[in-house]
Design a protein around this motif. Sequence first.
Motif, PDB file in Angstrom:
ATOM      1  N   ILE A  65       0.982  -1.177   0.022  1.00  0.00           N
ATOM      2  CA  ILE A  65       0.036   0.152   0.025  1.00  0.00           C
ATOM      3  C   ILE A  65       0.975   1.167  -0.194  1.00  0.00           C
ATOM      4  O   ILE A  65       0.521   2.336  -0.701  1.00  0.00           O
ATOM      5  CB  ILE A  65      -0.826   0.026   1.368  1.00  0.00           C
ATOM      6  CG1 ILE A  65      -1.986  -0.995   1.109  1.00  0.00           C
ATOM      7  CG2 ILE A  65      -1.548   1.571   1.398  1.00  0.00           C
ATOM      8  CD1 ILE A  65      -2.946  -1.153   2.213  1.00  0.00           C
ATOM      9  N   TYR A  95       0.869   4.174  -2.759  1.00  0.00           N
ATOM     10  CA  TYR A  95       0.708   5.610  -2.370  1.00  0.00           C
ATOM     11  C   TYR A  95       1.646   6.386  -2.670  1.00  0.00           C
ATOM     12  O   TYR A  95       1.428   7.548  -3.187  1.00  0.00           O
ATOM     13  CB  TYR A  95       0.212   5.690  -1.013  1.00  0.00           C
ATOM     14  CG  TYR A  95      -0.176   7.018  -0.580  1.00  0.00           C
ATOM     15  CD1 TYR A  95      -1.340   7.654  -0.844  1.00  0.00           C
ATOM     16  CD2 TYR A  95       0.742   8.115  -0.091  1.00  0.00           C
ATOM     17  CE1 TYR A  95      -2.009   8.702  -0.776  1.00  0.00           C
ATOM     18  CE2 TYR A  95       0.319   9.545   0.162  1.00  0.00           C
ATOM     19  CZ  TYR A  95      -1.102   9.712  -0.229  1.00  0.00           C
ATOM     20  OH  TYR A  95      -1.603  11.027  -0.081  1.00  0.00           O
ATOM     21  N   CYS A  96       3.045   5.880  -2.695  1.00  0.00           N
ATOM     22  CA  CYS A  96       4.395   6.514  -3.245  1.00  0.00           C
ATOM     23  C   CYS A  96       3.743   7.116  -4.699  1.00  0.00           C
ATOM     24  O   CYS A  96       3.832   8.253  -4.999  1.00  0.00           O
ATOM     25  CB  CYS A  96       5.347   5.878  -3.103  1.00  0.00           C
ATOM     26  SG  CYS A  96       7.060   6.535  -3.933  1.00  0.00           S
ATOM     27  N   SER A 141       0.218   9.220  -5.231  1.00  0.00           N
ATOM     28  CA  SER A 141       0.431  10.425  -4.488  1.00  0.00           C
ATOM     29  C   SER A 141       1.374  11.349  -5.254  1.00  0.00           C
ATOM     30  O   SER A 141       1.186  12.596  -4.894  1.00  0.00           O
ATOM     31  CB  SER A 141       0.374  10.783  -3.110  1.00  0.00           C
ATOM     32  OG  SER A 141       1.695  10.171  -3.001  1.00  0.00           O
ATOM     33  N   HIS A 164       2.840   7.415   4.996  1.00  0.00           N
ATOM     34  CA  HIS A 164       2.614   8.712   4.821  1.00  0.00           C
ATOM     35  C   HIS A 164       1.516   9.219   5.393  1.00  0.00           C
ATOM     36  O   HIS A 164       0.250   9.026   5.757  1.00  0.00           O
ATOM     37  CB  HIS A 164       2.371   9.118   3.389  1.00  0.00           C
ATOM     38  CG  HIS A 164       3.070   8.502   2.326  1.00  0.00           C
ATOM     39  ND1 HIS A 164       3.091   7.313   1.974  1.00  0.00           N
ATOM     40  CD2 HIS A 164       3.843   8.882   1.310  1.00  0.00           C
ATOM     41  CE1 HIS A 164       3.693   6.732   1.080  1.00  0.00           C
ATOM     42  NE2 HIS A 164       4.462   7.842   0.538  1.00  0.00           N
ATOM     43  N   LEU A 182      -1.573   9.615   3.584  1.00  0.00           N
ATOM     44  CA  LEU A 182      -2.306   8.458   3.378  1.00  0.00           C
ATOM     45  C   LEU A 182      -3.541   8.171   4.321  1.00  0.00           C
ATOM     46  O   LEU A 182      -4.619   8.190   4.079  1.00  0.00           O
ATOM     47  CB  LEU A 182      -1.445   7.120   3.318  1.00  0.00           C
ATOM     48  CG  LEU A 182      -2.190   5.958   3.557  1.00  0.00           C
ATOM     49  CD1 LEU A 182      -3.140   5.639   2.192  1.00  0.00           C
ATOM     50  CD2 LEU A 182      -1.386   4.466   3.552  1.00  0.00           C
ATOM     51  N   ALA A 186      -6.042  10.934   3.664  1.00  0.00           N
ATOM     52  CA  ALA A 186      -6.858  10.545   2.749  1.00  0.00           C
ATOM     53  C   ALA A 186      -7.883   9.611   2.709  1.00  0.00           C
ATOM     54  O   ALA A 186      -9.161   9.928   2.341  1.00  0.00           O
ATOM     55  CB  ALA A 186      -6.048  10.025   1.324  1.00  0.00           C
ATOM     56  N   PHE A 212      -4.102   6.914  -7.294  1.00  0.00           N
ATOM     57  CA  PHE A 212      -4.287   7.132  -5.819  1.00  0.00           C
ATOM     58  C   PHE A 212      -5.409   6.540  -5.236  1.00  0.00           C
ATOM     59  O   PHE A 212      -5.376   6.110  -3.987  1.00  0.00           O
ATOM     60  CB  PHE A 212      -4.432   8.881  -5.907  1.00  0.00           C
ATOM     61  CG  PHE A 212      -4.631   9.650  -4.810  1.00  0.00           C
ATOM     62  CD1 PHE A 212      -3.712  10.003  -4.138  1.00  0.00           C
ATOM     63  CD2 PHE A 212      -6.194   9.685  -4.293  1.00  0.00           C
ATOM     64  CE1 PHE A 212      -3.760  10.393  -2.789  1.00  0.00           C
ATOM     65  CE2 PHE A 212      -6.221  10.490  -3.127  1.00  0.00           C
ATOM     66  CZ  PHE A 212      -5.376  10.918  -2.294  1.00  0.00           C
ATOM     67  N   ALA A 239      -4.663   2.990  -3.951  1.00  0.00           N
ATOM     68  CA  ALA A 239      -3.651   3.282  -2.710  1.00  0.00           C
ATOM     69  C   ALA A 239      -4.579   3.335  -1.556  1.00  0.00           C
ATOM     70  O   ALA A 239      -4.475   2.747  -0.449  1.00  0.00           O
ATOM     71  CB  ALA A 239      -2.628   4.230  -2.840  1.00  0.00           C
ATOM     72  N   ILE A 240      -5.735   4.333  -1.619  1.00  0.00           N
ATOM     73  CA  ILE A 240      -6.289   4.623  -0.289  1.00  0.00           C
ATOM     74  C   ILE A 240      -7.758   4.016  -0.276  1.00  0.00           C
ATOM     75  O   ILE A 240      -8.362   4.218   0.819  1.00  0.00           O
ATOM     76  CB  ILE A 240      -6.803   6.081  -0.291  1.00  0.00           C
ATOM     77  CG1 ILE A 240      -7.754   6.589  -1.457  1.00  0.00           C
ATOM     78  CG2 ILE A 240      -5.473   6.866  -0.634  1.00  0.00           C
ATOM     79  CD1 ILE A 240      -8.288   8.031  -1.271  1.00  0.00           C
ATOM     80  N   CYS A 291      -1.326  16.153  -3.899  1.00  0.00           N
ATOM     81  CA  CYS A 291      -0.744  15.390  -4.747  1.00  0.00           C
ATOM     82  C   CYS A 291      -0.168  16.148  -6.008  1.00  0.00           C
ATOM     83  O   CYS A 291       1.108  16.143  -6.723  1.00  0.00           O
ATOM     84  CB  CYS A 291      -1.292  14.354  -5.249  1.00  0.00           C
ATOM     85  SG  CYS A 291      -2.085  13.268  -3.954  1.00  0.00           S
TER      86      CYS A 291
END
Lengths: 137, 152
Positions: free
Chosen positions: A26, A30-31, A34, A58, A61, A64, B26, B29-30, B60
């Motif tokens: 994850i 996210y790296c 984002s 992060h 994260l 978010a 994005f 990831a979230i 971002c």
Amino acid sequence: MTLNYEDIMVGDELPELVFGPVSRHILALYCGGSGDHNPIHVDIDFAKKAGVGDVFAHGMLSMAVLGRLLSEWVPQEQIREFGVRFTAITPVNSTITCHGKVTQKFEQDDEQRLRLDLSTTIDDGTVTLAGTAVVAV
Amino acid sequence: MLNRDYLGFVAKPVSVPVEAGQIRLFNKAIGEKRPVYNDETAARAAGHRSLLAPPTFGNCLQQLATDVGITHEDVGLDFRYLLHGEESFTYHGPIYAGDTITLQTEITDMYDKKNGALEFMVTVTRATNQLGELVQERRMVTVMRHPQGGQS
């Protein structure tokens, strides 16, 4: 889902949102997703050299995911303000729980608005983000 | 140490394209799976002109900007010792895939605590879309920790 201003009370809590565990995978997603390429979140060699032992998530994260808590409660277009302080690091493999609570009802700019207290916690209860939001309903 | 000469510095405006693929990665990831954020057809059906960028995606865009006229080194930021102190958004309108967002960042404050063991930098970034609409203002506090304690 439509929220009715009259039906909402100060003290009402938003449904909790649980995310994770935050794996290294994850953090890598996210790296890239984002654009935050700080190696301290994905490169354990770098993290060790920086003296922190291992990578950590992060802060953004968690913010978010907290944003999802908000936008699952009201449509995103109704979020007016959203801010947090980062109060503790989120170690890799933590599970993030998002919390929200109504603290004020008020009218501003011809809108009925709510102020919310927000936070995220990790497994041991440590608060990692603390913040507030203002939404229109 | 932070270079205090940059207090009050206003970076040149930088334009960043909002790419649908970036928003989707994005979202992956979230854990954001809802169609309005990931599927163009669903977004349009919900009344949006394209994919809606999630609430914190404005951060971002700053990260993705290739040349903001100032570097971490210029200001004296060292990735090894950086912490994110605060982040806040004031929203005026949505950001969509396909938009071009112009960012302008100002360094509004620099200060230290604990005899210089912690240094703080505050920036405010205004985001304007291709229609000239101010869509959001973003305030960020960056913290530099100095493991050796206060330094001159």
